[in-house]
Design an enzyme around this catalytic site. Structure first.
Site, PDB file in Angstrom:
ATOM      1  N   ASP A 190       0.697  -1.230   0.155  1.00 45.91           N
ATOM      2  CA  ASP A 190      -0.064  -0.039  -0.004  1.00 45.91           C
ATOM      3  C   ASP A 190       0.858   1.081  -0.045  1.00 45.91           C
ATOM      4  O   ASP A 190       1.630   1.590   1.038  1.00 45.91           O
ATOM      5  CB  ASP A 190      -0.927   0.030   1.342  1.00 45.91           C
ATOM      6  CG  ASP A 190      -1.938   1.289   1.063  1.00 45.91           C
ATOM      7  OD1 ASP A 190      -2.133   1.768   0.239  1.00 45.91           O
ATOM      8  OD2 ASP A 190      -2.541   1.328   2.429  1.00 45.91           O
ATOM      9  N   ASP A 196      -2.488   6.565  -5.851  1.00 45.88           N
ATOM     10  CA  ASP A 196      -2.783   5.562  -4.759  1.00 45.88           C
ATOM     11  C   ASP A 196      -2.940   4.173  -5.371  1.00 45.88           C
ATOM     12  O   ASP A 196      -3.929   3.758  -6.102  1.00 45.88           O
ATOM     13  CB  ASP A 196      -3.834   6.040  -3.988  1.00 45.88           C
ATOM     14  CG  ASP A 196      -4.300   5.025  -2.730  1.00 45.88           C
ATOM     15  OD1 ASP A 196      -3.130   4.671  -2.107  1.00 45.88           O
ATOM     16  OD2 ASP A 196      -5.427   4.998  -2.358  1.00 45.88           O
TER      17      ASP A 196
END
Length: 400
Positions: free
Chosen positions: A98, A272
């Site tokens: 992430d 992201d």
């Protein structure tokens, strides 16, 4: 000065701007990753899951959110996992990768096993993820990403509570270090795996190159720079945005045009890997829906178009630092082979552009998620405070 090293890479399986940075570009050793549809999220509307993550980021007060550092990736529809070793001899853990969070932690499923490299710091760890929380204790231990990516004395969290992470062992956080602020009781900031690879001289630049392929093909995550064998253009860099809250993440400024018509004026947002779709401000989304003639599908939460509308779909142009990155019509649709995985019909055509849930002006007006990153190589460059993009052989692919 740090010694020159070969670039170090991780392979993923699924999931004013000039090329002036001194980043390294050689081929690199690799570590296998996996991308898969998240079983935990099988009953979660794909757009709602992404929107909840984005709204948590928008509404968080970075300077006041005691202990809160990042947002839900466990509920994402598409997740990317790496096998990461901790300890010596190493226990292997399946960790979510992430860029929107920065703490690395284990133990949600496979218990943490102490070895002679494990050092308890006495610190407690608490990280909020929008839809849940991880809490536990801090250890320093050896973390092995590959034979060339071994980090001694890396801070890791060991879970005592991690609701919602039962399908995975934890998270490999590769976001900015600022996202660790207040997460460990006995320190202010916690060096990330990328920080430590750089400080120990394993990589000569604190940067991360990300490469995906449409439809879940092979990809690559490169520590220390980027892999030029995966790009078909120079990497064009832009400075990180100064607009909050985007500035707390991998934030940039961009505008978006559908064909020749601007639908989102220059504004701040983020890049992201933990977001599956491309999210844009509500006012821009409404313009996009009107221009495409799409209708909203209640099952998936995605816009849906007919074959005739797809034939007339125009390029969606992302203007970043004076360079236009064109998302082709095929790049704007969800992979049709995965339609049923998100609750859709195998015959339908769904769009990957969706509503962020608030009008422009919040300071985080877009999220360039996986659906964007699978078409453009990206470089997250901490050393030079910039993000870069390049075209790849997948930029104009018609695999969806």
């Amino acid at each position: 000065m740090f010694p020159s090293k070969a670039l170090l890479s991780l392979v993923l399986i699924a999931l004013s701007a000039v090329d002036a940075s001194p980043l390294r570009r050689e081929a690199a050793p690799t570590l296998a990753f996996n991308a898969r549809m998240n079983a935990r999220a099988s009953d979660v509307n794909i757009a709602d899951a992404d929107r909840a993550r984005a709204q948590a980021m928008i509404n968080a007060s970075f300077s006041k959110r005691a202990g809160s550092s990042s947002f839900s990736i466990a509920s994402a529809v598409t997740v990317y996992t790496a096998q990461v070793g901790v300890g010596s001899p190493a226990t292997q853990y399946t960790l979510l990768v992430d860029t929107g969070s920065s703490n690395t932690w284990v133990g949600a499923k496979t218990p943490y096993k102490q070895t002679n490299t494990s050092v308890a710091t006495g610190g407690s760890v608490s990280v909020y993820y929008g839809s849940g929380i991880f809490s536990g204790v801090e250890y320093l231990d050896t973390v092995t990403l590959s034979s060339d990516l071994v980090i001694t004395g890396q801070s890791i969290g060991v879970a005592s509570s991690a609701p919602g992470f039962n399908a995975f062992d934890g998270i490999l956080g590769v976001g900015p270090i600022g996202l660790t602020q207040g997460t460990v009781s006995n320190v202010d900031l916690v060096p990330t795996v990328t920080d430590n690879l750089y400080s120990k001289g394993t990589i000569s630049t604190e940067a991360l190159g990300v490469y995906f392929v449409p439809g879940g093909g092979a990809g690559e995550l490169t520590f220390g720079g980027f892999d030029s064998s995966k790009t078909t253009s120079s990497v064009n860099y832009v400075p990180l945005t100064t607009t909050s809250p985007s500035s707390q993440y991998w934030g940039i400024d961009q505008s978006i045009a559908y064909g020749n018509s601007t639908i989102l004026s220059a504004t701040a947002g983020i890049v992201d890997t933990g977001t599956t779709l491309i999210l844009i401000a509500t006012d821009a989304f409404n313009k996009y829906q009107s221009a495409t003639g799409a209708t909203l599908d209640s099952n998936t939460g995605l816009l849906m178009i007919t074959s005739d509308q797809y034939a007339n779909l125009q390029t969606l142009n992302f203007n970043i630092g004076g360079t236009s990155y064109g998302l082709t019509p095929n790049g704007q649709i969800w992979p049709r082979s995965l339609n049923t995985d998100i609750g859709g019909s195998s015959d339908n055509i769904y769009l990957v552009i969706n509503d962020i849930g608030s009008n422009s002006g919040t300071g985080l007006d877009f999220v360039n998620g996986y659906s964007f990153l699978q078409r453009f190589y990206s470089v997250f460059d901490t050393s030079n405070h910039q993000v870069g993009f390049a075209t790849t052989s997948s930029t104009s692919a018609v695999s969806n």
